[in-house]
Design a protein around this motif. Structure first.
Motif, PDB file in Angstrom:
ATOM      1  N   LYS A  38      -6.008 -21.647  -6.184  1.00 15.87           N
ATOM      2  CA  LYS A  38      -5.513 -20.677  -5.187  1.00 15.87           C
ATOM      3  C   LYS A  38      -5.909 -21.118  -3.781  1.00 15.87           C
ATOM      4  O   LYS A  38      -5.130 -20.997  -2.837  1.00 15.87           O
ATOM      5  CB  LYS A  38      -6.071 -19.273  -5.506  1.00 15.87           C
ATOM      6  N   ALA A  39      -7.118 -21.666  -3.638  1.00 16.68           N
ATOM      7  CA  ALA A  39      -7.581 -22.138  -2.327  1.00 16.68           C
ATOM      8  C   ALA A  39      -6.713 -23.293  -1.820  1.00 16.68           C
ATOM      9  O   ALA A  39      -6.371 -23.347  -0.633  1.00 16.68           O
ATOM     10  CB  ALA A  39      -9.049 -22.564  -2.409  1.00 16.68           C
ATOM     11  N   GLU A  40      -6.335 -24.219  -2.709  1.00 13.68           N
ATOM     12  CA  GLU A  40      -5.475 -25.334  -2.307  1.00 13.68           C
ATOM     13  C   GLU A  40      -4.079 -24.826  -1.929  1.00 13.68           C
ATOM     14  O   GLU A  40      -3.467 -25.298  -0.968  1.00 13.68           O
ATOM     15  CB  GLU A  40      -5.354 -26.356  -3.442  1.00 13.68           C
ATOM     16  N   TYR A  41      -3.604 -23.874  -2.684  1.00 16.46           N
ATOM     17  CA  TYR A  41      -2.293 -23.268  -2.416  1.00 16.46           C
ATOM     18  C   TYR A  41      -2.290 -22.603  -1.038  1.00 16.46           C
ATOM     19  O   TYR A  41      -1.390 -22.833  -0.224  1.00 16.46           O
ATOM     20  CB  TYR A  41      -2.003 -22.256  -3.521  1.00 16.46           C
ATOM     21  N   ASP A  42      -3.332 -21.806  -0.763  1.00 16.15           N
ATOM     22  CA  ASP A  42      -3.434 -21.139   0.539  1.00 16.15           C
ATOM     23  C   ASP A  42      -3.598 -22.151   1.671  1.00 16.15           C
ATOM     24  O   ASP A  42      -3.018 -21.995   2.749  1.00 16.15           O
ATOM     25  CB  ASP A  42      -4.602 -20.151   0.546  1.00 16.15           C
ATOM     26  N   ALA A  43      -4.384 -23.201   1.431  1.00 16.11           N
ATOM     27  CA  ALA A  43      -4.611 -24.234   2.452  1.00 16.11           C
ATOM     28  C   ALA A  43      -3.299 -24.935   2.810  1.00 16.11           C
ATOM     29  O   ALA A  43      -3.056 -25.262   3.982  1.00 16.11           O
ATOM     30  CB  ALA A  43      -5.649 -25.240   1.968  1.00 16.11           C
ATOM     31  N   TYR A  44      -2.458 -25.183   1.811  1.00 11.37           N
ATOM     32  CA  TYR A  44      -1.160 -25.813   2.060  1.00 11.37           C
ATOM     33  C   TYR A  44      -0.345 -24.980   3.055  1.00 11.37           C
ATOM     34  O   TYR A  44       0.196 -25.502   4.026  1.00 11.37           O
ATOM     35  CB  TYR A  44      -0.386 -25.993   0.750  1.00 11.37           C
ATOM     36  N   TYR A  45      -0.275 -23.676   2.828  1.00 12.35           N
ATOM     37  CA  TYR A  45       0.526 -22.830   3.711  1.00 12.35           C
ATOM     38  C   TYR A  45      -0.136 -22.639   5.078  1.00 12.35           C
ATOM     39  O   TYR A  45       0.555 -22.474   6.085  1.00 12.35           O
ATOM     40  CB  TYR A  45       0.849 -21.491   3.035  1.00 12.35           C
ATOM     41  N   ARG A  46      -1.459 -22.682   5.131  1.00 12.90           N
ATOM     42  CA  ARG A  46      -2.134 -22.628   6.439  1.00 12.90           C
ATOM     43  C   ARG A  46      -1.786 -23.862   7.257  1.00 12.90           C
ATOM     44  O   ARG A  46      -1.558 -23.773   8.459  1.00 12.90           O
ATOM     45  CB  ARG A  46      -3.654 -22.513   6.262  1.00 12.90           C
ATOM     46  N   ARG A  47      -1.741 -25.025   6.599  1.00 11.41           N
ATOM     47  CA  ARG A  47      -1.360 -26.260   7.305  1.00 11.41           C
ATOM     48  C   ARG A  47       0.073 -26.166   7.823  1.00 11.41           C
ATOM     49  O   ARG A  47       0.378 -26.615   8.920  1.00 11.41           O
ATOM     50  CB  ARG A  47      -1.506 -27.476   6.386  1.00 11.41           C
ATOM     51  N   LEU A  48       0.958 -25.581   7.010  1.00 15.45           N
ATOM     52  CA  LEU A  48       2.361 -25.441   7.429  1.00 15.45           C
ATOM     53  C   LEU A  48       2.495 -24.545   8.657  1.00 15.45           C
ATOM     54  O   LEU A  48       3.255 -24.850   9.573  1.00 15.45           O
ATOM     55  CB  LEU A  48       3.197 -24.834   6.302  1.00 15.45           C
TER      56      LEU A  48
END
Length: 125
Positions: free
Chosen positions: A112-122
């Motif tokens: 979940k943390a990697e998933y959230d980090a991906y969208y934060r980068r976007l």
């Protein structure tokens, strides 16, 4: 004498109209400023609401992709979700991110943390 009286009266009338114009102009600018401030506040509230809804939607998408409910999405789960998503949204087929985009540590699982980090980068772009 009549000419002089007309000139004085005319000056008073011009002065009165000018004074009223300046007051009306000031009132107008104050109203514009107030409206702009209110719109900026509404925009901030709307953006906050959109961000909240977007986060809830993303959380829901992660939960849908996490078929076995272990709070991690495997490559197989990802591919199944991607296939279903593209079936429902064929226009997005070329825009769907790759598994590797979500899995920076290459452990084969998306947390979940990697998933959230991906969208934060976007959204930071």
């Amino acid at each position: 004498s009549w000419f002089l009286g007309g000139k004085i009266h005319s000056k008073r009338a011009v002065s009165k109209v000018t004074k009223k114009y300046k007051k009306d102009q000031k009132d107008f600018y104050v109203q514009c400023y107030t409206d702009i401030m209110n719109l900026q506040q509404q925009n901030a509230e709307m953006q906050q609401y959109i961000d909240q809804i977007t986060m809830e939607q993303r959380d829901g998408e992660f939960d849908i992709a996490d078929i076995n409910r272990d709070n991690k999405v495997s490559r197989a789960e990802f591919n199944m979700y991607k296939k279903e998503y593209q079936k429902k949204n064929p226009e997005m087929a070329n825009q769907f991110p790759r598994f590797e985009d979500f899995d920076p540590d290459s452990d084969g699982l998306i947390s979940k943390a990697e998933y959230d980090a991906y969208y934060r980068r976007l959204t930071a772009r």
